[in-house]
Design an enzyme around this catalytic site. Sequence first.
Site, PDB file in Angstrom:
ATOM      1  N   THR A  89      10.595  -2.808  -4.411  1.00  0.00           N
ATOM      2  CA  THR A  89      11.612  -2.031  -3.888  1.00  0.00           C
ATOM      3  C   THR A  89      12.670  -2.744  -3.124  1.00  0.00           C
ATOM      4  O   THR A  89      12.102  -3.127  -2.183  1.00  0.00           O
ATOM      5  CB  THR A  89      11.530  -0.570  -3.672  1.00  0.00           C
ATOM      6  OG1 THR A  89      10.750   0.151  -4.618  1.00  0.00           O
ATOM      7  CG2 THR A  89      12.730   0.252  -3.121  1.00  0.00           C
TER       8      THR A  89
ATOM      9  N   ASN B  72      -1.403   2.022   1.080  1.00  0.00           N
ATOM     10  CA  ASN B  72      -0.287   1.085   1.643  1.00  0.00           C
ATOM     11  C   ASN B  72       0.693   2.069   2.337  1.00  0.00           C
ATOM     12  O   ASN B  72       0.836   3.126   1.933  1.00  0.00           O
ATOM     13  CB  ASN B  72       0.327   0.273   0.652  1.00  0.00           C
ATOM     14  CG  ASN B  72       1.788   0.670   0.056  1.00  0.00           C
ATOM     15  OD1 ASN B  72       2.708   0.911   0.581  1.00  0.00           O
ATOM     16  ND2 ASN B  72       1.469   1.314  -1.092  1.00  0.00           N
TER      17      ASN B  72
ATOM     18  N   MET C  11       3.953   0.314   3.265  1.00  0.00           N
ATOM     19  CA  MET C  11       4.529  -0.767   3.712  1.00  0.00           C
ATOM     20  C   MET C  11       6.079  -0.366   4.262  1.00  0.00           C
ATOM     21  O   MET C  11       6.451  -1.018   5.085  1.00  0.00           O
ATOM     22  CB  MET C  11       4.847  -1.671   2.416  1.00  0.00           C
ATOM     23  CG  MET C  11       3.686  -2.219   1.939  1.00  0.00           C
ATOM     24  SD  MET C  11       2.629  -3.187   2.922  1.00  0.00           S
ATOM     25  CE  MET C  11       3.781  -4.815   2.723  1.00  0.00           C
ATOM     26  N   GLY C  12       6.706   0.785   3.572  1.00  0.00           N
ATOM     27  CA  GLY C  12       7.882   1.155   4.078  1.00  0.00           C
ATOM     28  C   GLY C  12       9.260   0.096   3.588  1.00  0.00           C
ATOM     29  O   GLY C  12       9.985   0.005   4.438  1.00  0.00           O
TER      30      GLY C  12
ATOM     31  N   SER D  73       8.426   7.083  -3.175  1.00  0.00           N
ATOM     32  CA  SER D  73       7.618   6.479  -1.886  1.00  0.00           C
ATOM     33  C   SER D  73       7.227   7.501  -0.837  1.00  0.00           C
ATOM     34  O   SER D  73       8.374   8.163  -0.548  1.00  0.00           O
ATOM     35  CB  SER D  73       8.270   5.366  -1.517  1.00  0.00           C
ATOM     36  OG  SER D  73       7.379   4.542  -0.324  1.00  0.00           O
TER      37      SER D  73
ATOM     38  N   ASN E  59       4.292   7.049  -8.859  1.00  0.00           N
ATOM     39  CA  ASN E  59       3.970   6.129  -7.618  1.00  0.00           C
ATOM     40  C   ASN E  59       2.866   6.498  -7.185  1.00  0.00           C
ATOM     41  O   ASN E  59       1.829   7.135  -7.892  1.00  0.00           O
ATOM     42  CB  ASN E  59       5.204   6.664  -6.764  1.00  0.00           C
ATOM     43  CG  ASN E  59       5.807   5.398  -5.721  1.00  0.00           C
ATOM     44  OD1 ASN E  59       4.736   4.734  -5.265  1.00  0.00           O
ATOM     45  ND2 ASN E  59       6.960   5.273  -5.404  1.00  0.00           N
TER      46      ASN E  59
ATOM     47  N   GLY F 116      -4.581   2.878  -7.572  1.00  0.00           N
ATOM     48  CA  GLY F 116      -5.687   2.482  -8.048  1.00  0.00           C
ATOM     49  C   GLY F 116      -6.321   3.519  -8.880  1.00  0.00           C
ATOM     50  O   GLY F 116      -5.727   4.665  -9.328  1.00  0.00           O
TER      51      GLY F 116
END
Length: 343
Positions: free
Chosen positions: A85, A110, A112-113, A174, A245, A267
Amino acid sequence: MYNLARQLLFKLSPETSHDLSLDLIGAGGRLGLNGLLSKSPAKLPVSVMGLEFPNPVGLAAGLDKNGAAIDGFAQLGFGFVEIGTVTPRAQPGNPKPRIFRLPNAEAIINRMGFNNLGVDNLVSRVEAAKYRGVLGINIGKNFDTPVERAVDDYLICLDKVYAHASYVTVNVSSPNTPGLRSLQFGDSLKQLLQALSLRQQELTQRHGRRVPLAIKIAPDMTDEETVLVAAALIESGMDAVIATNTTLSRQGVEGLPHADQAGGLSGAPVREKSTHIVKVLAGELAGRLPIIAAGGITEGRHAAEKIAAGASLVQIYSGFIYKGPALIRESVDAIAAMPRAAR
């Protein structure tokens, strides 16, 4: 060969391993070597969103956020590649560590942001790439943009990537950007979709081609919420939905190291939740909107299960981390082995 590489990479921290892998895949792409490392999947052409895909197995967004290795991933045999993204402005994302492996569950957490170098940087990389296949660009909002102004960020990104994308994915799911998932519901979703649809019409006139819009949703919705999302997508004239997502649930990883870390779980453990969402969407959409399925594909048969549930295309990410390029061909073969009426 990949099993040996994975053993070495898994000795590094997840983010270091990710960055190194991206560098290697990118370098292999520039040198034209990646096609030698994996056996190309059989041709299994499919037409979705008015686009022609050489096979229905794609790379999910998140692995190549900045478009650094487009050619490299394409050479591995993916039928399409989705990058991002990406946000209007560059941003560092959340503090490290922010990726955690759960190998016993073939899972990743994750937070990540939306770390990325910004939309202008991504566009320059797309322009430099040689790849001419189907390219999706996934767009989001900056961390510090208030949710009530999120539409502005999506429109900025849409304007800038439109001429360079085969399709554009709108990421409203997200779990690592505060408030983002609220955009999946009610008036917030309707207003966003309406604004995107209007801008898509304007850009179609300006560029002389219609670039499809897909909406990426979360797996953590009730059936009733999923039905409402489907209705909003049809009403607004969206072109596809990506399901799904990452999940906030920890079902299937309870008690494992890192399972209590904050973030989205991807996963194998998300597979059933994601496939259920696909089934609900398929029943509600009734063929009026194609579904791109993502979530928990770690074996070829899982890709076939997604298609059987109602998806037209599939995407892999975590499964690729654990199984490598062989999963692409395995997934294509599994889908090809399905009765034609089931795919």
